[in-house]
Design a protein around this motif. Structure first.
Motif, PDB file in Angstrom:
ATOM      1  N   ARG A 216     -20.548  22.227   1.695  1.00 46.68           N
ATOM      2  CA  ARG A 216     -21.738  21.880   0.928  1.00 46.68           C
ATOM      3  C   ARG A 216     -21.546  22.386  -0.495  1.00 46.68           C
ATOM      4  NH1 ARG A 216     -26.388  18.873  -0.179  1.00 46.68           N
ATOM      5  NH2 ARG A 216     -27.540  20.085  -1.735  1.00 46.68           N
ATOM      6  N   ILE A 217     -21.729  21.500  -1.480  1.00 47.96           N
ATOM      7  CA  ILE A 217     -21.582  21.857  -2.888  1.00 47.96           C
ATOM      8  C   ILE A 217     -22.951  21.746  -3.550  1.00 47.96           C
ATOM      9  CG2 ILE A 217     -20.382  21.385  -5.051  1.00 47.96           C
ATOM     10  CD1 ILE A 217     -18.223  19.966  -3.435  1.00 47.96           C
ATOM     11  N   ASN A 218     -23.449  22.848  -4.051  1.00 45.28           N
ATOM     12  CA  ASN A 218     -24.713  22.859  -4.782  1.00 45.28           C
ATOM     13  C   ASN A 218     -24.459  22.663  -6.270  1.00 45.28           C
ATOM     14  OD1 ASN A 218     -26.190  23.409  -2.400  1.00 45.28           O
ATOM     15  ND2 ASN A 218     -25.788  25.600  -2.627  1.00 45.28           N
TER      16      ASN A 218
ATOM     17  N   GLY B  96     -26.313  17.665  -5.463  1.00 47.67           N
ATOM     18  CA  GLY B  96     -25.329  18.318  -4.613  1.00 47.67           C
ATOM     19  C   GLY B  96     -24.399  17.313  -3.979  1.00 47.67           C
ATOM     20  N   ALA B  97     -23.525  17.800  -3.111  1.00 47.69           N
ATOM     21  CA  ALA B  97     -22.564  16.931  -2.445  1.00 47.69           C
ATOM     22  C   ALA B  97     -22.162  17.556  -1.119  1.00 47.69           C
ATOM     23  CB  ALA B  97     -21.341  16.700  -3.319  1.00 47.69           C
ATOM     24  N   GLU B  98     -21.652  16.710  -0.207  1.00 42.75           N
ATOM     25  CA  GLU B  98     -21.167  17.167   1.087  1.00 42.75           C
ATOM     26  C   GLU B  98     -19.815  16.529   1.390  1.00 42.75           C
ATOM     27  OE1 GLU B  98     -24.126  16.180   3.964  1.00 42.75           O
ATOM     28  OE2 GLU B  98     -25.342  17.955   3.570  1.00 42.75           O
ATOM     29  N   VAL B  99     -18.905  17.347   1.867  1.00 38.85           N
ATOM     30  CA  VAL B  99     -17.597  16.875   2.325  1.00 38.85           C
ATOM     31  C   VAL B  99     -17.407  17.375   3.749  1.00 38.85           C
ATOM     32  CG1 VAL B  99     -15.114  16.905   1.949  1.00 38.85           C
ATOM     33  CG2 VAL B  99     -16.657  16.946  -0.018  1.00 38.85           C
TER      34      VAL B  99
ATOM     35  N   ARG C 134     -21.491  25.655  -6.854  1.00 40.60           N
ATOM     36  CA  ARG C 134     -21.309  26.637  -5.801  1.00 40.60           C
ATOM     37  C   ARG C 134     -20.989  25.902  -4.515  1.00 40.60           C
ATOM     38  NH1 ARG C 134     -22.504  31.993  -5.950  1.00 40.60           N
ATOM     39  NH2 ARG C 134     -21.088  31.843  -4.182  1.00 40.60           N
ATOM     40  N   SER C 135     -19.978  26.361  -3.805  1.00 43.53           N
ATOM     41  CA  SER C 135     -19.574  25.727  -2.555  1.00 43.53           C
ATOM     42  C   SER C 135     -19.716  26.696  -1.397  1.00 43.53           C
ATOM     43  CB  SER C 135     -18.127  25.240  -2.641  1.00 43.53           C
ATOM     44  OG  SER C 135     -17.234  26.334  -2.752  1.00 43.53           O
ATOM     45  N   HIS C 136     -20.065  26.135  -0.230  1.00 45.35           N
ATOM     46  CA  HIS C 136     -20.151  26.890   1.028  1.00 45.35           C
ATOM     47  C   HIS C 136     -19.419  26.070   2.088  1.00 45.35           C
ATOM     48  CE1 HIS C 136     -23.188  29.615  -0.674  1.00 45.35           C
ATOM     49  NE2 HIS C 136     -23.654  28.532  -1.287  1.00 45.35           N
ATOM     50  N   SER C 137     -18.376  26.654   2.666  1.00 44.77           N
ATOM     51  CA  SER C 137     -17.503  25.916   3.569  1.00 44.77           C
ATOM     52  C   SER C 137     -17.449  26.553   4.949  1.00 44.77           C
ATOM     53  CB  SER C 137     -16.078  25.844   2.999  1.00 44.77           C
ATOM     54  OG  SER C 137     -16.062  25.184   1.750  1.00 44.77           O
ATOM     55  N   LEU C 138     -17.481  25.691   5.977  1.00 43.07           N
ATOM     56  CA  LEU C 138     -17.321  26.105   7.365  1.00 43.07           C
ATOM     57  C   LEU C 138     -16.164  25.331   7.975  1.00 43.07           C
ATOM     58  CD1 LEU C 138     -21.069  25.996   8.467  1.00 43.07           C
ATOM     59  CD2 LEU C 138     -19.727  28.076   8.076  1.00 43.07           C
TER      60      LEU C 138
ATOM     61  N   TYR D 153     -15.891  31.043   7.435  1.00 45.31           N
ATOM     62  CA  TYR D 153     -16.823  30.675   6.362  1.00 45.31           C
ATOM     63  C   TYR D 153     -16.279  31.228   5.055  1.00 45.31           C
ATOM     64  CZ  TYR D 153     -20.604  31.309   3.033  1.00 45.31           C
ATOM     65  OH  TYR D 153     -21.347  31.311   1.881  1.00 45.31           O
ATOM     66  N   SER D 154     -16.404  30.454   3.989  1.00 43.32           N
ATOM     67  CA  SER D 154     -15.998  30.928   2.667  1.00 43.32           C
ATOM     68  C   SER D 154     -16.877  30.269   1.620  1.00 43.32           C
ATOM     69  CB  SER D 154     -14.520  30.609   2.390  1.00 43.32           C
ATOM     70  OG  SER D 154     -14.302  29.209   2.384  1.00 43.32           O
ATOM     71  N   SER D 155     -16.955  30.893   0.472  1.00 42.53           N
ATOM     72  CA  SER D 155     -17.735  30.347  -0.636  1.00 42.53           C
ATOM     73  C   SER D 155     -16.922  30.452  -1.918  1.00 42.53           C
ATOM     74  CB  SER D 155     -19.068  31.090  -0.780  1.00 42.53           C
ATOM     75  OG  SER D 155     -18.841  32.444  -1.126  1.00 42.53           O
ATOM     76  N   GLY D 156     -17.309  29.652  -2.904  1.00 42.75           N
ATOM     77  CA  GLY D 156     -16.596  29.660  -4.169  1.00 42.75           C
ATOM     78  C   GLY D 156     -17.452  29.044  -5.263  1.00 42.75           C
ATOM     79  N   PHE D 157     -16.887  28.949  -6.446  1.00 47.66           N
ATOM     80  CA  PHE D 157     -17.633  28.370  -7.561  1.00 47.66           C
ATOM     81  C   PHE D 157     -16.672  27.694  -8.538  1.00 47.66           C
ATOM     82  CE2 PHE D 157     -16.128  32.167  -9.555  1.00 47.66           C
ATOM     83  CZ  PHE D 157     -16.148  31.945 -10.915  1.00 47.66           C
ATOM     84  N   ARG D 158     -17.223  26.837  -9.358  1.00 46.14           N
ATOM     85  CA  ARG D 158     -16.493  26.202 -10.448  1.00 46.14           C
ATOM     86  C   ARG D 158     -17.333  26.350 -11.706  1.00 46.14           C
ATOM     87  NH1 ARG D 158     -14.801  19.999 -11.543  1.00 46.14           N
ATOM     88  NH2 ARG D 158     -12.730  20.358 -12.436  1.00 46.14           N
ATOM     89  N   ALA D 159     -16.758  26.955 -12.723  1.00 50.37           N
ATOM     90  CA  ALA D 159     -17.512  27.294 -13.927  1.00 50.37           C
ATOM     91  C   ALA D 159     -17.796  26.059 -14.774  1.00 50.37           C
ATOM     92  CB  ALA D 159     -16.743  28.325 -14.747  1.00 50.37           C
TER      93      ALA D 159
END
Length: 278
Positions: free
Chosen positions: A167-169, A195-198, A138-142, A102-108
């Motif tokens: 999942r991108i919020n 939001g978005a999902e990939v 904000r992204s949350h990836s599995l 699991y990882s998370s990230g962001f784009r300003a």
């Protein structure tokens, strides 16, 4: 501009197994200037990011456990962004490896270099600005995968099967705010969507047929969709599919070495249909 400092230390035993501790700080500075001859409003943007990170990886013959935390203080955000990550690796034997993470990230909420090139490629008068209340993505990836090494007579190879979900919020979308059909000038504003999902599946096979022939083949199926109304590509027209994101793509390569001094190579790639606005 980039500056950074990193510290690393190996422990023969930390709690339940050997470990590698890594910590560091870094600072990045970026200035972007752009002016269109047809537009009096020039872009002059400066961003600064001060980051700190800490991670620890426990590992032995069968297990790898990585836990990490990163904090970014971005000049265009009111509060720091904390991004955790966790990765697990389990190898029950020499020929089979399981991984999950699991990882998370962001784009300003800023203007990026690639924003200035999209329209220019097609010779269009194309401008993107950020909405006043734009929030960061904000992204949350599995992800999970299985890696199998196999032997069939003289042939040996590696098979990787992987599944992924992101999942991108508050995903960024560009909405049309001005369109001059006479001159072809278009002005888009970047706003937050629902939001978005990939998500998708990835398959890769590497095979050494014999000492002279090696082959690689891989393919990915994925779905890239906005979960809300989507992106406005024309006035009152919205689309849930992400632009320039094919649902299927793959590659193939082969190398043949009949002699030590001679090598033949062949490669190919496939990109499925994708959405491109015109």
């Amino acid at each position: 501009d980039y500056e950074g400092l990193q510290y690393s230390r190996h422990f023969k035993q930390m709690l339940f197994m050997p470990a590698e501790l890594t910590a560091g700080v870094e600072h990045t500075y970026d200035r972007l200037q752009d002016r269109m001859l047809t537009d009096t409003n020039a872009l002059d943007q400066s961003t600064s990011v001060l980051s700190a990170y800490l991670q620890n990886e426990w590992k032995n013959k069968h297990w790898n456990i990585l836990v990490g935390l990163r904090m970014d203080n971005h000049s265009m955000l009111d509060n720091p962004v904390v991004s955790p990550r966790l990765n697990l690796r389990y190898a029950p034997g020499e020929h089979l490896v399981f991984r999950t993470g699991y990882s998370s990230g962001f784009r300003a909420p800023q203007v990026y270099d690639e924003d200035l090139n999209v329209g220019a490629v097609n010779g269009e008068l194309y401008k993107i600005t950020n909405a006043a209340a734009l929030r960061q993505e904000r992204s949350h990836s599995l992800n999970a995968s299985a890696d199998l090494c196999f032997h069939l007579g003289e042939m040996e190879g590696d098979l990787l099967v992987e599944g992924f979900y992101t999942r991108i919020n508050d995903a960024f979308v560009n909405e049309l705010v001005f369109d001059d059909t006479a001159s072809g000038y278009r002005h888009y504003e970047r706003r937050n969507s629902d939001g978005a999902e990939v998500k998708g599946i990835n398959l890769n096979v590497n095979v050494n047929v014999n000492a002279n022939l090696q082959m690689q083949v891989g393919g990915t199926w994925q779905s890239s969709r906005y979960t809300g109304q989507g992106m406005e590509w024309d006035e009152g027209k919205f689309e849930n599919r992400m632009e320039r994101m094919p649902d299927i793509y793959g590659y193939l390569s082969a190398t043949y070495n009949p002699y030590k001094q001679l090598s033949f190579m062949a490669t190919g790639s496939f990109t499925g249909p994708m959405l491109v606005y015109h």
